[in-house]
Design an enzyme around this catalytic site. Structure first.
Site, PDB file in Angstrom:
ATOM      1  N   ARG A  39       0.824  -1.204   0.000  1.00 17.34           N
ATOM      2  CA  ARG A  39       0.000   0.000   0.000  1.00 17.34           C
ATOM      3  C   ARG A  39       0.860   1.256   0.000  1.00 17.34           C
ATOM      4  O   ARG A  39       0.459   2.285  -0.550  1.00 17.34           O
ATOM      5  CB  ARG A  39      -0.925   0.006   1.220  1.00 17.34           C
ATOM      6  CG  ARG A  39      -2.049  -1.009   1.144  1.00 17.34           C
ATOM      7  CD  ARG A  39      -2.893  -0.988   2.404  1.00 17.34           C
ATOM      8  NE  ARG A  39      -4.004  -1.921   2.314  1.00 17.34           N
ATOM      9  CZ  ARG A  39      -4.768  -2.288   3.340  1.00 17.34           C
ATOM     10  NH1 ARG A  39      -4.533  -1.763   4.536  1.00 17.34           N
ATOM     11  NH2 ARG A  39      -5.754  -3.144   3.178  1.00 17.34           N
ATOM     12  N   GLU A  51      -1.303  -9.437  -4.198  1.00 20.36           N
ATOM     13  CA  GLU A  51      -2.622 -10.037  -4.358  1.00 20.36           C
ATOM     14  C   GLU A  51      -2.528 -11.546  -4.606  1.00 20.36           C
ATOM     15  O   GLU A  51      -3.347 -12.308  -4.101  1.00 20.36           O
ATOM     16  CB  GLU A  51      -3.385  -9.352  -5.495  1.00 20.36           C
ATOM     17  CG  GLU A  51      -3.798  -7.922  -5.206  1.00 20.36           C
ATOM     18  CD  GLU A  51      -4.738  -7.796  -4.016  1.00 20.36           C
ATOM     19  OE1 GLU A  51      -5.363  -8.806  -3.631  1.00 20.36           O
ATOM     20  OE2 GLU A  51      -4.850  -6.696  -3.462  1.00 20.36           O
ATOM     21  N   GLN A  56      -5.917 -16.937  -0.232  1.00 18.79           N
ATOM     22  CA  GLN A  56      -6.017 -18.036   0.730  1.00 18.79           C
ATOM     23  C   GLN A  56      -4.889 -18.024   1.759  1.00 18.79           C
ATOM     24  O   GLN A  56      -4.537 -19.063   2.322  1.00 18.79           O
ATOM     25  CB  GLN A  56      -6.062 -19.388   0.001  1.00 18.79           C
ATOM     26  CG  GLN A  56      -7.255 -19.511  -0.942  1.00 18.79           C
ATOM     27  CD  GLN A  56      -7.258 -20.800  -1.734  1.00 18.79           C
ATOM     28  OE1 GLN A  56      -6.366 -21.042  -2.541  1.00 18.79           O
ATOM     29  NE2 GLN A  56      -8.258 -21.632  -1.512  1.00 18.79           N
ATOM     30  N   TYR A  96       0.195 -23.659  -2.220  1.00 19.41           N
ATOM     31  CA  TYR A  96      -0.462 -23.373  -3.497  1.00 19.41           C
ATOM     32  C   TYR A  96       0.579 -22.908  -4.526  1.00 19.41           C
ATOM     33  O   TYR A  96       0.519 -21.800  -5.068  1.00 19.41           O
ATOM     34  CB  TYR A  96      -1.562 -22.322  -3.339  1.00 19.41           C
ATOM     35  CG  TYR A  96      -2.605 -22.676  -2.312  1.00 19.41           C
ATOM     36  CD1 TYR A  96      -3.641 -23.546  -2.614  1.00 19.41           C
ATOM     37  CD2 TYR A  96      -2.544 -22.156  -1.022  1.00 19.41           C
ATOM     38  CE1 TYR A  96      -4.599 -23.882  -1.661  1.00 19.41           C
ATOM     39  CE2 TYR A  96      -3.489 -22.485  -0.067  1.00 19.41           C
ATOM     40  CZ  TYR A  96      -4.519 -23.344  -0.398  1.00 19.41           C
ATOM     41  OH  TYR A  96      -5.459 -23.681   0.546  1.00 19.41           O
ATOM     42  N   TYR A 134     -10.793 -11.019 -10.167  1.00 21.49           N
ATOM     43  CA  TYR A 134     -10.433 -10.347  -8.911  1.00 21.49           C
ATOM     44  C   TYR A 134      -9.074  -9.660  -9.015  1.00 21.49           C
ATOM     45  O   TYR A 134      -8.935  -8.472  -8.703  1.00 21.49           O
ATOM     46  CB  TYR A 134     -10.439 -11.331  -7.745  1.00 21.49           C
ATOM     47  CG  TYR A 134      -9.720 -10.766  -6.556  1.00 21.49           C
ATOM     48  CD1 TYR A 134     -10.317  -9.775  -5.785  1.00 21.49           C
ATOM     49  CD2 TYR A 134      -8.417 -11.152  -6.240  1.00 21.49           C
ATOM     50  CE1 TYR A 134      -9.650  -9.201  -4.714  1.00 21.49           C
ATOM     51  CE2 TYR A 134      -7.741 -10.586  -5.174  1.00 21.49           C
ATOM     52  CZ  TYR A 134      -8.367  -9.612  -4.416  1.00 21.49           C
ATOM     53  OH  TYR A 134      -7.689  -9.038  -3.374  1.00 21.49           O
ATOM     54  N   ASP A 152     -13.214 -10.397  -3.462  1.00 18.75           N
ATOM     55  CA  ASP A 152     -12.661 -11.621  -2.878  1.00 18.75           C
ATOM     56  C   ASP A 152     -13.595 -12.129  -1.787  1.00 18.75           C
ATOM     57  O   ASP A 152     -14.716 -11.635  -1.618  1.00 18.75           O
ATOM     58  CB  ASP A 152     -11.249 -11.360  -2.337  1.00 18.75           C
ATOM     59  CG  ASP A 152     -11.236 -10.417  -1.133  1.00 18.75           C
ATOM     60  OD1 ASP A 152     -12.284  -9.829  -0.800  1.00 18.75           O
ATOM     61  OD2 ASP A 152     -10.163 -10.280  -0.515  1.00 18.75           O
ATOM     62  N   CYS A 214     -19.466  -5.683  15.139  1.00 16.66           N
ATOM     63  CA  CYS A 214     -20.424  -4.688  14.648  1.00 16.66           C
ATOM     64  C   CYS A 214     -20.289  -3.308  15.305  1.00 16.66           C
ATOM     65  O   CYS A 214     -20.440  -2.292  14.617  1.00 16.66           O
ATOM     66  CB  CYS A 214     -21.851  -5.212  14.805  1.00 16.66           C
ATOM     67  SG  CYS A 214     -22.206  -6.638  13.743  1.00 16.66           S
ATOM     68  N   CYS A 217     -17.934  -1.190  13.336  1.00 14.81           N
ATOM     69  CA  CYS A 217     -18.092  -1.173  11.890  1.00 14.81           C
ATOM     70  C   CYS A 217     -18.597   0.176  11.393  1.00 14.81           C
ATOM     71  O   CYS A 217     -19.598   0.696  11.900  1.00 14.81           O
ATOM     72  CB  CYS A 217     -19.060  -2.274  11.454  1.00 14.81           C
ATOM     73  SG  CYS A 217     -19.332  -2.325   9.674  1.00 14.81           S
TER      74      CYS A 217
END
Length: 364
Positions: A39, A51, A56, A96, A134, A152, A214, A217
């Protein structure tokens, strides 16, 4: 879209909700976004690498890999030219491994067809190996400031709870419909920040496999799931198929302090990586010694190294391990501990045995 996304919101209500989300979301992101290296300097290459690594995989696990990777391979040309052993070693432990192989295929195509730089065109990005909707959306929006969604698992979860939708988020048509909703809510300024804010919200507030936070948020006041108390069981996913169990006997074979490693076939699971001797089934010591002898190995002593388990996407490996000290040199290549640690990529599936290498008992 109404037939695809099961929500009690009328179309007009849904549009109002989406129109009200961007300002509080971006204000929250400006205050709360984690400081992450990709970033701080969001070049197309760095965004792409991050990315792919984050697929995962948790951010905390990715951070040291990202820094090491972009230092060793700072651009598309360096990635395209990297020897396979270096590439897999840099990725070792992330899992992966097809991700990084596809990255190199993509880098080579970028060098050959796009002047060595990722294209700033969404459709052109989509045509590259290993880049789907994505990743293309993330690169286009974050690195090039273009208005495309990047949906995602985090974003799917946020959207499902936000509009209280119980459609199966693993269905492609549901993902596509959510992408259209995200795009409709995305401001024309700061599209990359909007996408990252949605991901950040899902990663830090609207958490998976537990109750969301929450009260913290920024969208709590407009969240339909919170109002209806449906957020605790959303998003909905169809049950996954049961994983297949495989049993293996892993043999760390050693001769004069050097370890035998075999290279796995280039295609298939863990392709091109190094492994210890692997025999199918859970073998007792006598049967293991017999099978090793049948393959031409002269075993002097055989000692247990314990059991281990590794979970892949569709397979679970249940392993039993042995240390085999050989009385004669094998035909297979042998490697020093230093070579294994610094140069060769041994999958984390064998981590239980790799960790024991520095402390293995002396031969009897």
């Amino acid at each position: 879209m109404d037939e695809i996304l099961h929500t009690d919101l009328a179309p007009g209500e849904c549009r109002e909700l989406l129109a009200a989300m961007s300002q509080p979301l971006l204000q929250w992101y400006d205050r709360s976004a984690r400081v992450l290296p990709w970033r701080e300097r969001p070049t197309p290459y760095r965004v792409w690498v991050s990315e792919i690594m984050l697929q995962q995989t948790r951010v905390a696990a990715v951070l040291p890999y990202f820094e090491r990777f972009v230092t060793a391979l700072p651009d598309e040309q360096a990635l395209a030219d990297a020897p396979q052993d270096q590439l897999l070693k840099l990725w070792e432990g992330l899992g992966y491994y097809n991700r990084v192989k596809n990255m190199q295929k993509c880098a080579r195509e970028v060098v050959a067809c796009h002047g060595g730089r990722l294209p700033g065109d969404y459709c052109a990005l989509l045509k590259l190996p290993g880049i789907g909707a994505y990743t293309a959306g993330a690169i286009a929006s974050i690195a090039f400031g273009q208005r495309f969604p990047a949906v995602d698992g985090n974003v799917l979860r946020v959207m499902a709870r936000l509009i209280s939708c119980d459609s199966d988020i693993l269905q492609p048509r549901v993902k596509k419909a959510f992408g259209e909703l995200v795009l409709s809510a995305m401001p024309h300024h700061r599209p990359g920040d909007f996408n990252q804010a949605m991901m950040e919200l899902g990663a830090t507030i609207c958490l998976p496999n537990t109750l969301p936070l929450c009260p913290s948020c920024p969208l709590g006041d407009i969240c339909r799931g919170r109002a209806l108390q449906t957020h605790h069981h959303l998003p909905h996913k169809a049950p996954k198929k049961a994983k297949r169990n495989e049993q293996w006997t892993v043999v760390v074979a050693r001769w004069q302090g050097r370890i035998l490693l075999q290279r796995r076939p280039e295609s298939g699971l863990l392709g091109g990586m190094y492994q210890y001797l692997c025999l199918p089934g859970h073998l007792g010591a006598e049967e293991c010694q017999q099978q090793l002898a049948a393959q031409g190995f002269c075993v002097h002593t055989l000692r247990p190294l314990g059991a281990a388990k590794h979970i892949f996407t569709h397979i679970v490996w249940q392993m039993e391990g042995y240390l085999a000290d050989l009385s004669a040199p094998p035909q297979e290549p042998l490697y020093t501990l230093e070579e294994i640690e610094e140069q060769l990529s041994v999958p984390s599936a064998f981590a239980h045995y790799t960790r024991q290498l520095p402390t293995l008992p002396l031969p009897l």
